[in-house]
Design a protein around this motif. Structure first.
Motif, PDB file in Angstrom:
ATOM      1  N   MET A  33       2.292  21.102 -34.985  1.00 23.37           N
ATOM      2  CA  MET A  33       1.688  22.082 -35.876  1.00 23.37           C
ATOM      3  C   MET A  33       1.153  23.281 -35.105  1.00 23.37           C
ATOM      4  O   MET A  33       1.290  24.428 -35.525  1.00 23.37           O
ATOM      5  CB  MET A  33       0.563  21.424 -36.675  1.00 23.37           C
ATOM      6  N   SER A  34       0.528  23.029 -33.972  1.00 23.48           N
ATOM      7  CA  SER A  34      -0.050  24.109 -33.181  1.00 23.48           C
ATOM      8  C   SER A  34       1.024  25.026 -32.610  1.00 23.48           C
ATOM      9  O   SER A  34       0.760  26.191 -32.305  1.00 23.48           O
ATOM     10  CB  SER A  34      -0.903  23.545 -32.041  1.00 23.48           C
ATOM     11  N   SER A  35       2.239  24.517 -32.461  1.00 25.64           N
ATOM     12  CA  SER A  35       3.328  25.301 -31.883  1.00 25.64           C
ATOM     13  C   SER A  35       4.107  26.077 -32.933  1.00 25.64           C
ATOM     14  O   SER A  35       4.970  26.890 -32.582  1.00 25.64           O
ATOM     15  CB  SER A  35       4.291  24.380 -31.121  1.00 25.64           C
ATOM     16  N   ALA A  36       3.827  25.843 -34.205  1.00 24.23           N
ATOM     17  CA  ALA A  36       4.551  26.515 -35.275  1.00 24.23           C
ATOM     18  C   ALA A  36       4.277  28.019 -35.218  1.00 24.23           C
ATOM     19  O   ALA A  36       3.135  28.451 -35.147  1.00 24.23           O
ATOM     20  CB  ALA A  36       4.134  25.955 -36.636  1.00 24.23           C
ATOM     21  N   GLY A  37       5.332  28.786 -35.224  1.00 23.60           N
ATOM     22  CA  GLY A  37       5.175  30.233 -35.194  1.00 23.60           C
ATOM     23  C   GLY A  37       5.053  30.813 -33.800  1.00 23.60           C
ATOM     24  O   GLY A  37       4.943  32.031 -33.647  1.00 23.60           O
ATOM     25  N   ALA A  38       5.076  29.969 -32.763  1.00 21.38           N
ATOM     26  CA  ALA A  38       4.920  30.458 -31.389  1.00 21.38           C
ATOM     27  C   ALA A  38       6.182  31.159 -30.908  1.00 21.38           C
ATOM     28  O   ALA A  38       7.290  30.675 -31.125  1.00 21.38           O
ATOM     29  CB  ALA A  38       4.567  29.312 -30.448  1.00 21.38           C
ATOM     30  N   ASP A  39       5.996  32.299 -30.258  1.00 24.76           N
ATOM     31  CA  ASP A  39       7.111  33.017 -29.648  1.00 24.76           C
ATOM     32  C   ASP A  39       7.403  32.497 -28.250  1.00 24.76           C
ATOM     33  O   ASP A  39       8.536  32.589 -27.764  1.00 24.76           O
ATOM     34  CB  ASP A  39       6.784  34.512 -29.562  1.00 24.76           C
ATOM     35  N   ALA A  40       6.380  31.974 -27.589  1.00 26.55           N
ATOM     36  CA  ALA A  40       6.522  31.487 -26.220  1.00 26.55           C
ATOM     37  C   ALA A  40       5.437  30.456 -25.949  1.00 26.55           C
ATOM     38  O   ALA A  40       4.472  30.330 -26.718  1.00 26.55           O
ATOM     39  CB  ALA A  40       6.424  32.640 -25.220  1.00 26.55           C
ATOM     40  N   ALA A  41       5.599  29.727 -24.867  1.00 25.01           N
ATOM     41  CA  ALA A  41       4.631  28.688 -24.504  1.00 25.01           C
ATOM     42  C   ALA A  41       4.295  28.775 -23.026  1.00 25.01           C
ATOM     43  O   ALA A  41       5.150  29.118 -22.204  1.00 25.01           O
ATOM     44  CB  ALA A  41       5.182  27.298 -24.834  1.00 25.01           C
ATOM     45  N   VAL A  42       3.062  28.467 -22.707  1.00 24.97           N
ATOM     46  CA  VAL A  42       2.633  28.320 -21.321  1.00 24.97           C
ATOM     47  C   VAL A  42       2.169  26.880 -21.138  1.00 24.97           C
ATOM     48  O   VAL A  42       1.287  26.410 -21.858  1.00 24.97           O
ATOM     49  CB  VAL A  42       1.488  29.281 -20.964  1.00 24.97           C
ATOM     50  N   ILE A  43       2.792  26.193 -20.203  1.00 26.31           N
ATOM     51  CA  ILE A  43       2.407  24.820 -19.890  1.00 26.31           C
ATOM     52  C   ILE A  43       1.490  24.859 -18.672  1.00 26.31           C
ATOM     53  O   ILE A  43       1.831  25.424 -17.637  1.00 26.31           O
ATOM     54  CB  ILE A  43       3.646  23.953 -19.578  1.00 26.31           C
ATOM     55  N   VAL A  44       0.313  24.262 -18.817  1.00 29.18           N
ATOM     56  CA  VAL A  44      -0.643  24.200 -17.714  1.00 29.18           C
ATOM     57  C   VAL A  44      -0.545  22.818 -17.078  1.00 29.18           C
ATOM     58  O   VAL A  44      -0.684  21.796 -17.749  1.00 29.18           O
ATOM     59  CB  VAL A  44      -2.083  24.464 -18.204  1.00 29.18           C
ATOM     60  N   VAL A  45      -0.281  22.804 -15.769  1.00 25.55           N
ATOM     61  CA  VAL A  45      -0.080  21.553 -15.051  1.00 25.55           C
ATOM     62  C   VAL A  45      -0.885  21.584 -13.756  1.00 25.55           C
ATOM     63  O   VAL A  45      -1.170  22.659 -13.212  1.00 25.55           O
ATOM     64  CB  VAL A  45       1.424  21.336 -14.755  1.00 25.55           C
TER      65      VAL A  45
END
Length: 250
Positions: free
Chosen positions: A130-142
């Protein structure tokens, strides 16, 4: 038209919320307008990172369920002109909400703001989709830990399955002494194990923990190496998002 950026992590404790809060503040220091949404329903923390816990009246759940208007749930951080925060609900969703609810909210926000940053829950369950709905891009923090890297890889696969092709990587809490001694994976190894492009590295620094405990984004203080590092990270992300949108110069 603004951009929606979801900040995610394969497991808890990577510094995802710290990064989201400081990225939002940094973008506004670059003259952009930004909304940072805490979507970790049931585990509200973003308001603490900004020191705005006493200002919360309505939250993102209230907006999505029609209890209040968007404007009523936006808290302004006067230290950073152009920065607005929307807190998470202290209670988990009862199942009424769908990804479409979140997409509609993001679609409305990008009409008025340059960037919408969604601080997603850790892992790939409990509202991640749900939180990713509508996202154009993602940043993964590792973090430079093999367990975090494995979980980040699983998360990356999920993001790709959701249709988010533009995914980037932040390596946080890097202890260079351990890395140089061969006791933690180095940047080259992390880059080989994970597919997303690395856009920033954040060294381990106790001042970051202190700043979050006092509700003051670490980038508030001008001229520190951390603040300069965040400006570089924000600059890289802005260029990449503009390029993906086809608006960058040839």
């Amino acid at each position: 038209m603004g951009k929606v950026l979801v900040i995610a992590s394969g497991k808890g404790g990577t510094g995802k919320t710290m990064f989201a809060s400081n990225l939002g503040a940094t973008l506004t220091k670059e003259g952009k307008t930004c909304v940072v949404i805490d979507f970790d329903l049931g585990l509200r923390n973003l308001d603490l990172y900004y020191g705005l816990e006493d200002n919360v009246v309505f939250d993102v759940y209230d907006v999505l369920t029609g209890v209040c208007r968007i404007k009523q749930a936006l808290m302004r951080d006067k230290r950073f002109p152009g920065l607005y925060i929307m807190a998470a609900s202290p209670e988990k969703s009862n199942g009424y909400l769908t990804p479409l609810h979140m997409k509609v909210l993001c679609d409305k926000l990008v009409q008025q703001y340059d960037y919408v940053i969604v601080d997603a829950p850790s892992g790939i369950e409990d509202g991640f989709m749900m939180s990713s709905a509508g996202a154009d891009a993602a940043v993964i923090v590792v973090t430079p830990d093999y367990s975090a890297i494995r979980d980040a890889d699983n998360l990356d696969r999920e993001l790709l399955s959701l249709g988010i092709e533009d995914r980037y990587l932040i390596v946080n809490n890097v202890d260079y002494e351990l890395v140089n001694q061969g006791m933690a994976p180095n940047l080259e190894e992390i880059s080989q194990l994970l597919k997303p492009q690395v856009v920033g590295v954040i060294p381990q620094d106790q001042n970051i923990r202190i700043s979050t405990n006092f509700g003051i984004p670490i980038v508030y203080k001008e001229g520190t190496y951390i603040e300069k590092n965040f400006r570089k990270i924000a600059g890289r992300l802005m260029k990449l998002l503009e390029k993906d949108d086809g608006n960058s110069p040839a």
